[in-house]
Design a protein around this motif. Structure first.
Motif, PDB file in Angstrom:
ATOM      1  N   PHE A 242       1.036  -1.257   0.474  1.00 22.71           N
ATOM      2  CA  PHE A 242       0.336   0.169  -0.031  1.00 22.71           C
ATOM      3  C   PHE A 242       1.109   1.267   0.382  1.00 22.71           C
ATOM      4  O   PHE A 242       1.410   1.313   1.261  1.00 22.71           O
ATOM      5  CB  PHE A 242      -0.563   0.181   1.431  1.00 22.71           C
ATOM      6  CG  PHE A 242      -1.177  -1.113   1.333  1.00 22.71           C
ATOM      7  CD1 PHE A 242      -2.671  -0.835   0.754  1.00 22.71           C
ATOM      8  CD2 PHE A 242      -1.599  -2.580   1.888  1.00 22.71           C
ATOM      9  CE1 PHE A 242      -4.164  -2.347   0.432  1.00 22.71           C
ATOM     10  CE2 PHE A 242      -2.352  -2.979   2.208  1.00 22.71           C
ATOM     11  CZ  PHE A 242      -3.299  -3.663   1.790  1.00 22.71           C
TER      12      PHE A 242
ATOM     13  N   GLU B 207      -0.898  -0.883  -4.263  1.00 23.16           N
ATOM     14  CA  GLU B 207      -1.942  -0.343  -3.992  1.00 23.16           C
ATOM     15  C   GLU B 207      -2.058   1.200  -4.005  1.00 23.16           C
ATOM     16  O   GLU B 207      -1.151   1.427  -2.988  1.00 23.16           O
ATOM     17  CB  GLU B 207      -3.560  -1.023  -3.596  1.00 23.16           C
ATOM     18  CG  GLU B 207      -4.422  -1.512  -3.842  1.00 23.16           C
ATOM     19  CD  GLU B 207      -5.616  -2.119  -2.718  1.00 23.16           C
ATOM     20  OE1 GLU B 207      -6.231  -0.319  -2.554  1.00 23.16           O
ATOM     21  OE2 GLU B 207      -5.708  -2.817  -2.274  1.00 23.16           O
TER      22      GLU B 207
ATOM     23  N   ILE C 268      -3.551   5.709   1.692  1.00 24.62           N
ATOM     24  CA  ILE C 268      -2.994   6.111   2.355  1.00 24.62           C
ATOM     25  C   ILE C 268      -3.302   5.376   4.622  1.00 24.62           C
ATOM     26  O   ILE C 268      -4.107   5.697   4.610  1.00 24.62           O
ATOM     27  CB  ILE C 268      -3.190   8.001   3.352  1.00 24.62           C
ATOM     28  CG1 ILE C 268      -2.867   9.148   1.830  1.00 24.62           C
ATOM     29  CG2 ILE C 268      -2.344   8.516   4.905  1.00 24.62           C
ATOM     30  CD1 ILE C 268      -3.804   9.095   1.249  1.00 24.62           C
TER      31      ILE C 268
ATOM     32  N   ARG D  65      -5.420   6.147   7.096  1.00 25.99           N
ATOM     33  CA  ARG D  65      -6.583   7.171   6.753  1.00 25.99           C
ATOM     34  C   ARG D  65      -7.548   6.872   6.038  1.00 25.99           C
ATOM     35  O   ARG D  65      -9.067   6.665   5.804  1.00 25.99           O
ATOM     36  CB  ARG D  65      -6.174   8.678   5.758  1.00 25.99           C
ATOM     37  CG  ARG D  65      -5.623   9.084   6.973  1.00 25.99           C
ATOM     38  CD  ARG D  65      -6.585  10.659   7.397  1.00 25.99           C
ATOM     39  NE  ARG D  65      -5.879  11.535   8.376  1.00 25.99           N
ATOM     40  CZ  ARG D  65      -5.754  11.235   9.252  1.00 25.99           C
ATOM     41  NH1 ARG D  65      -6.911  10.093   9.723  1.00 25.99           N
ATOM     42  NH2 ARG D  65      -5.657  11.730  10.415  1.00 25.99           N
ATOM     43  N   THR D  66      -6.566   5.943   4.765  1.00 30.56           N
ATOM     44  CA  THR D  66      -7.748   5.950   4.070  1.00 30.56           C
ATOM     45  C   THR D  66      -8.568   4.271   4.097  1.00 30.56           C
ATOM     46  O   THR D  66      -9.295   3.811   3.759  1.00 30.56           O
ATOM     47  CB  THR D  66      -7.288   4.936   2.069  1.00 30.56           C
ATOM     48  OG1 THR D  66      -6.338   6.033   1.909  1.00 30.56           O
ATOM     49  CG2 THR D  66      -7.991   4.490   1.277  1.00 30.56           C
ATOM     50  N   VAL D  67      -7.074   3.769   4.650  1.00 25.78           N
ATOM     51  CA  VAL D  67      -7.296   2.287   5.532  1.00 25.78           C
ATOM     52  C   VAL D  67      -7.083   1.940   6.643  1.00 25.78           C
ATOM     53  O   VAL D  67      -5.376   2.682   6.654  1.00 25.78           O
ATOM     54  CB  VAL D  67      -7.805   0.814   4.502  1.00 25.78           C
ATOM     55  CG1 VAL D  67      -6.369   0.685   4.475  1.00 25.78           C
ATOM     56  CG2 VAL D  67      -8.001  -0.497   4.901  1.00 25.78           C
TER      57      VAL D  67
ATOM     58  N   ASP E  11      -8.236  -2.872   9.775  1.00 26.37           N
ATOM     59  CA  ASP E  11      -8.883  -3.525   9.304  1.00 26.37           C
ATOM     60  C   ASP E  11      -8.168  -4.457   8.357  1.00 26.37           C
ATOM     61  O   ASP E  11      -8.841  -5.787   7.779  1.00 26.37           O
ATOM     62  CB  ASP E  11      -9.611  -2.311   7.745  1.00 26.37           C
ATOM     63  CG  ASP E  11     -10.195  -1.087   8.735  1.00 26.37           C
ATOM     64  OD1 ASP E  11     -11.198  -0.842   9.543  1.00 26.37           O
ATOM     65  OD2 ASP E  11      -9.890   0.127   8.348  1.00 26.37           O
ATOM     66  N   LEU E  12      -6.701  -3.399   8.143  1.00 20.65           N
ATOM     67  CA  LEU E  12      -6.414  -5.167   6.711  1.00 20.65           C
ATOM     68  C   LEU E  12      -6.201  -6.672   7.963  1.00 20.65           C
ATOM     69  O   LEU E  12      -6.556  -6.937   7.743  1.00 20.65           O
ATOM     70  CB  LEU E  12      -5.104  -4.530   6.537  1.00 20.65           C
ATOM     71  CG  LEU E  12      -4.520  -2.701   6.165  1.00 20.65           C
ATOM     72  CD1 LEU E  12      -3.224  -2.369   5.927  1.00 20.65           C
ATOM     73  CD2 LEU E  12      -5.492  -3.567   5.094  1.00 20.65           C
TER      74      LEU E  12
ATOM     75  N   GLU F  21     -10.104  -8.547   6.607  1.00 21.81           N
ATOM     76  CA  GLU F  21      -9.109  -8.185   4.923  1.00 21.81           C
ATOM     77  C   GLU F  21      -8.292  -9.445   4.827  1.00 21.81           C
ATOM     78  O   GLU F  21      -7.752  -9.649   3.872  1.00 21.81           O
ATOM     79  CB  GLU F  21      -8.085  -6.629   4.142  1.00 21.81           C
ATOM     80  CG  GLU F  21      -8.814  -5.644   3.978  1.00 21.81           C
ATOM     81  CD  GLU F  21      -9.209  -4.579   3.244  1.00 21.81           C
ATOM     82  OE1 GLU F  21      -7.932  -5.012   2.438  1.00 21.81           O
ATOM     83  OE2 GLU F  21      -9.613  -3.835   3.309  1.00 21.81           O
TER      84      GLU F  21
END
Ligand SMILES: Cc1cc2nc3c(=O)[nH]c(=O)nc-3n(C[C@H](O)[C@H](O)[C@H](O)COP(=O)(O)OP(=O)(O)OC[C@H]3O[C@@H](n4cnc5c(N)ncnc54)[C@H](O)[C@@H]3O)c2cc1C
Ligand code: FES
Lengths: 461, 285
Positions: free
Chosen positions: A168, A208, A212, A215-217, A221-222, A226
Motif C-alpha cells: 500500500f 495499491e 494512505i 486514513r484510507t484504511v 481493518d487490514l 481483509e
C-alpha cells in the motif's frame, strides 16, 4: 601485479553541460572498463569490504565473475544479499562502507565497488529475465505499507516464499524516496527505479497506490477484515523539519522535500508539467546532507546561482563524497561554518535574503564531535530569492497514532527489535520509520530481515 | 483509476463529480479532503469531500475550473476515470468527536462562499443525521453561481442566501447577512463554521470575534502530497507553524494568520521573477 593498475575512471557528463540538464551525471562503466576495474580486486582472504557492507554482499565473488565476463553469475551472487544493485551502486555511501575498507585504499585508490555493482545491476535490468515468476502461493496474506526500499525488499522476499503480498503506497507513484526525493540526474526513474519495481511486480506482488494507511484504511481493518496475517511498516521518515527562525513562512522558503517532490515526483522541471516550481536568480540551501546536495544541484539546473550554507566544516558534511565533488564541479557555492539566523523579506512577503552568523568548531564533546559555536558579532547577509531548508526529516506519526499498541520512541521512531517486530503482535517495521532518516541499503536490509521474521511468525502461529 | 459514475454542471464552470472510490467512501468523515489527479501526468489538486455514500462506495467532489489543472479534471467525462483519488486526508471536523447531548445544546451557523457550499454539505448532513438542525448561509456573486441550495435546504434548519448583486436573497456579502441575522433578527449562535475564499473567511472571523462566537475555518492552502511530507501547506496558527494537510484543514479561525495564508496561497500567481523558462509558474489555485 593487478593492483598496479590505477582505478579505472568512470565517464561522466561534462559539468558545464550537465548543470543545465537533468540527465544522469555518471555514464557508468562499459564491459571493457568493468572487467579492467574488476582485475584490480585482490580477492582478499578476509575481505574487509564484505565486513563493512551493511548487507554483506559477497563482493570479491561477484567481482571475480565480472572479470570472467559472466554477468548473469555476478548478478545472481549480488541477488543473494541485495535486491537493488542498480540503485545501491548509484547511491550507497561507498567511501564509508565497502570502498572505505578496501585494502587497496590504504596506499592507493580502492576498487570501484559501487561502479561495478551498478554495472552488474544495469546489466541485469537490461538482460535479466522479464518472465513472470512461477511461484506457488502458500495461501497467507501479508500487507506492506510503503513502497520505498524497505517495503520493496520485504515484499520481494515474502513473495519468493509464496506469500500473497499487497504493498500500500500513499503517493501515486511507487519507490518512496527513490521516486520523490533522489533526482533524475543521480537515479534515473524510468531506466532504473521503475524497472527495479517491475522486478518486484513480476514476483506477483500487488500494489495499491493512493492508499494512505491510517486514513484510507487502518492496520486494524487490514488485519481484522481483509485477512492480512501480518503487516510490515516501511513508511519512511518523510516529515520535514524547519529551524524555527523568523521568516520561515515567507514566500520563497521551501522544505527540500517540497522542492524535490515538485521536481522529481511531479516533474516541474519539464516544459509541459502542470506543477509549478520557483527558484529565482539565487537560491540558498541550508544543510549538508545528500538531500541538501540534491536540492542545491536541482536549483542550479533550474538556472539559479546556488549556495550551500552549513554550520559545520567541510569534513563534517554528511553527504556522499561523490555528491559534494560533483556539486563543486557544477559550480555550487559552499558557505561552511555558517548558520542562518533569520530569513529576510520584502513588503510583499517574498524572500530577499538570508541573515547568517559565522560559526567556529569548539572543543570535542564527550562523543568526540566538535560542536559549532556562533562567533559573536559576525552576522552577515546573503541576498537571495529562495531558501530551501534541508535540516533532516522525521517519521510520520500517522500510523502510530491510528494503530492501537504501536509504540514509538520520544523522537517518533517506531519501536522494533532487531528482527523488526514492533510492540504490536503481527506488525513489523523497518527502514527510516524505525531508524530515522538513514540510507537505502540499511532500509533494504531491514526489510529483508523483517520478511524472514514475518515468515517465521506466520509459520509458528 | 477511479471511475466518474456521475458528472453534473452545477453552475458556470462548477462541476459535481461522483467518483467510485470504495476505500475512501468507507473512511471519509465531514471536514476531510482528497487529492485528485485528472490525467496521468496531471498536478495533484486538493478538494474537500462534498459527500460520500458508504454503501455505493462513491465520493462526491465539486470542482471549479479556474486554471489549467482544474480544467483538465473537468474535461474528463462521466464513465471515464480520474488517474488518482487519494484520501480521506486531514482531520475530520471537531464536532464529530463531541458528545451528542452537548452538541444538541449548541446553535450552529455555517457560512459558505462560492464552491464552499459543497464541503459544508456533509457537515450539515452529519449534524442533521444526529438530530441537530444547523443554520446555513450560502453566498455567491449572483444567483447563477449558487450551488447545492436545494440539497442544503432539505437538511438545514434555516437556509439564508446572499448575493453580491442582490439577484437572490440578501443583497450583500455573507458577513453582512450574518450581522443582520444577529443584530436585527434576534438570532443567537454558539458555533460558526466557515468555508470559502480565504478573504471571506478572514472577514467572517473578524466579525464573529466581535460577537465572541467560537469559529472554525477550513483552509484551502497549496498542497502537494497532503500527508505531511512537504510543508507546502504550512500556516501560522496562534503563532505556531502547522501543516494544513495533517493538522487541519479546519482550525480555530481566531488563531489563523489569514494574511500570511493568503499570501502563501498566491505564491505562484503572476510570478515572473523566474531565472529560467523551464521553471514553471503556477496558474492554479
Ligand atoms: C533527497 C534524498 C536523497 C537521499 N540520498 C541518499 C543516498 O544518496 N544514499 C542513500 O543510501 N540514502 C539516501 N537517502 C536516504 C534514503 O533514500 C532513505 O533512507 C530510504 O529511502 C528509506 O527507505 P524506506 O523504505 O524506509 O522509506 P522511504 O523511501 O521513505 O519510503 C516510504 C514510503 O512509504 C510511503 N508511506 C508513508 N506513510 C504511509 C502510509 N501511512 N500509508 C501508505 N504509504 C505510506 C511513502 O509515501 C513512501 O513512498 C536520501 C533521501 C532523500 C530524501
Ligand atoms: S501538503 Fe505536503 S505537507 Fe501538507
Amino acid at each position: 601485479m593487478a593492483n598496479k593498475i590505477p582505478r579505472v575512471p568512470v565517464r561522466e557528463q561534462d559539468p558545464a553541460v550537465r548543470a543545465t540538464n537533468f540527465e544522469e551525471v555518471c555514464y557508468g562503466y562499459n564491459l571493457e572498463e568493468a572487467r579492467l576495474e574488476a582485475s584490480r580486486c585482490l580477492n582478499c582472504k578476509k575481505p574487509q569490504c564484505v565486513a563493512h557492507c551493511p548487507v554483506s554482499v559477497k563482493i570479491p565473488d561477484f567481482i571475480a565473475k565480472v572479470l570472467e565476463g559472466d554477468m548473469a553469475a555476478a548478478a545472481r551472487i549480488i541477488a543473494q544479499d541485495s535486491l537493488l544493485p542498480a540503485v545501491c551502486g548509484r547511491v550507497c555511501p561507498q567511501e564509508a562502507q565497502c570502498e572505505g575498507s578496501c585494502v587497496l585504499g590504504i596506499k592507493g585508490e580502492p576498487v570501484a565497488i559501487g561502479k561495478l555493482e551498478r554495472f552488474v545491476g544495469d546489466w541485469e535490468l537490461e538482460n535479466g529475465s522479464k518472465e513472470k515468476a512461477d511461484i506457488q502461493s502458500n495461501g497467507h496474506k501479508v500487507a506492506v505499507i510503503g513502497s520505498g526500499p524497505s517495503g520493496l525488499a520485504c515484499a520481494a522476499d515474502l513473495a519468493k516464499l509464496g506469500y500473497e503480498v499487497t504493498v500500500f503506497e500513499a503517493l501515486h507513484k511507487l519507490g518512496g524516496v527513490l521516486q520523490y526525493g533522489i533526482p533524475e540526474f543521480r537515479l534515473p526513474k524510468d531506466k532504473v527505479v521503475s524497472r527495479e519495481i517491475d522486478k518486484v511486480s513480476r514476483l506477483g506482488v500487488k500494489f495499491e497506490r493512493d492508499t494512505i494507511v491510517g486514513r484510507t484504511v487502518t492496520i486494524d481493518d487490514l488485519m481484522d477484515n481483509e485477512g492480512f496475517e501480518a503487516v510490515f511498516i516501511g513508511s519512511g521518515a518523510g516529515l520535514p523539519k524547519f529551524m524555527g527562525i523568523p521568516g520561515e513562512n515567507l514566500n520563497g522558503v521551501f522544505s527540500a522535500n517540497e522542492f524535490l517532490t515538485r521536481n522529481n515526483l511531479m516533474k516541474a522541471y519539464e516544459e509541459d508539467s502542470d506543477t509549478p516550481c520557483y527558484v529565482g536568480e539565487r537560491s540558498v540551501v541550508v544543510g549538508g546532507g545528500n538531500v541538501a546536495m540534491d536540492a542545491v544541484r536541482t536549483a542550479k539546473r533550474l538556472g539559479a546561482d546556488a549556495y550551500i550554507v552549513y554550520r559545520r566544516s567541510e569534513q563534517e558534511l554528511p553527504a556522499r563524497q561523490e555528491e559534494v565533488h560533483h556539486a563543486k564541479e557544477e559550480g555550487i557555492n559552499f558557505r561552511m561554518l555558517t548558520n542562518p539566523i533569520e530569513i529576510l523579506g520584502n513588503e510583499e512577503g517574498w524572500v530577499t535574503g538570508i541573515r547568517c552568523i559565522r560559526m567556529e568548531l569548539g572543543e570535542p564533546d564527550e562523543s568526540g564531535r566538535r560542536s559549532p559555536k556562533a562567533v559573536p558579532g559576525s552576522e552577515f547577509e546573503i541576498p537571495c530569492d529562495t531558501v530551501i531548508m534541508s535540516l533532516g526529516t522525521s517519521p510520520n506519526p500517522l500510523l502510530a497514532s491510528t494503530t492501537e499498541g504501536l509504540q514509538t520512541t520520544r523522537w517518533g521512531g517506531l519501536i522494533a527489535n532487531d528482527e523488526g517486530a514492533t510492540t504490536r503482535e503481527g506488525v513489523f517495521a523497518g527502514g527510516d520509520a524505525v531508524t530515522g532518516a538513514a540510507t537505502v541499503i540499511l532500509a533494504m536490509g531491514a526489510g529483508r530481515k523483517a520478511a524472514a521474521a514475518i515468515d517465521e511468525y506466520i509459520r509458528n502461529k | 483509476m477511479f471511475k466518474i459514475v456521475e458528472k453534473r454542471l452545477l453552475a458556470p464552470d462548477i462541476w459535481l463529480m461522483n467518483v467510485e472510490a470504495p476505500r475512501v467512501a468507507h473512511s471519509a468523515q465531514p471536514g476531510q479532503f482528497v487529492i485528485v489527479r485528472g490525467p496521468e501526468d496531471g498536478e495533484r489538486i486538493p478538494l474537500t469531500v462534498a459527500d460520500y455514500d458508504r454503501e455505493k462506495g462513491t465520493v462526491s467532489i465539486v470542482i471549479q475550473a479556474v486554471g489549467a489543472s482544474t480544467r483538465k479534471i473537468v474535461a474528463i467525462g462521466q464513465g471515464e476515470c480520474l488517474a488518482d483519488f487519494a484520501g480521506p486526508l486531514g482531520q475530520p471536523s471537531e464536532f464529530i468527536h463531541e458528545d451528542i447531548e452537548s452538541l444538541r445544546g449548541k446553535k450552529f451557523l455555517f457560512i459558505a462562499g462560492g464552491v464552499g457550499a459543497a464541503p459544508v454539505y456533509p457537515q450539515v448532513k452529519w449534524l442533521h443525521e444526529h438530530g441537530i438542525q444547523a443554520d446555513v448561509i450560502v453566498g455567491a456573486r449572483n444567483k447563477d453561481m449558487l450551488i447545492i441550495i436545494d440539497e442544503l435546504r432539505k437538511i438545514a434548519g434555516n437556509l439564508y442566501i446572499s448575493t453580491d448583486d442582490g439577484s437572490e436573497g440578501f443583497h450583500g456579502n455573507v458577513t453582512a447577512l450574518m450581522k443582520d441575522l444577529i443584530d436585527n433578527r434576534g438570532k443567537r449562535y454558539d458555533e460558526v463554521v466557515t468555508i470559502g475564499p480565504m478573504i471571506m473567511m478572514k472577514f467572517v472571523a473578524l466579525a464573529t470575534k466581535e460577537y465572541g462566537i467560537h469559529t472554525i475555518a477550513s483552509l484551502n492552502t497549496l498542497m502537494i502530497d497532503g500527508t505531511g511530507m512537504c510543508g507546502a501547506c504550512r500556516v501560522s496558527i496562534g503563532g505556531k507553524m502547522k501543516f494544513a494537510c495533517v493538522d487541519g484543514p479546519e482550525f480555530d479561525a481566531s488563531l489563523i494568520n489569514f494574511d500570511e495564508a493568503m499570501r502563501r496561497q498566491g505564491m505562484y500567481k503572476n510570478k515572473e521573477k523566474i531565472a529560467d523558462h523551464r521553471c514553471r509558474i503556477g496558474r492554479d489555485q
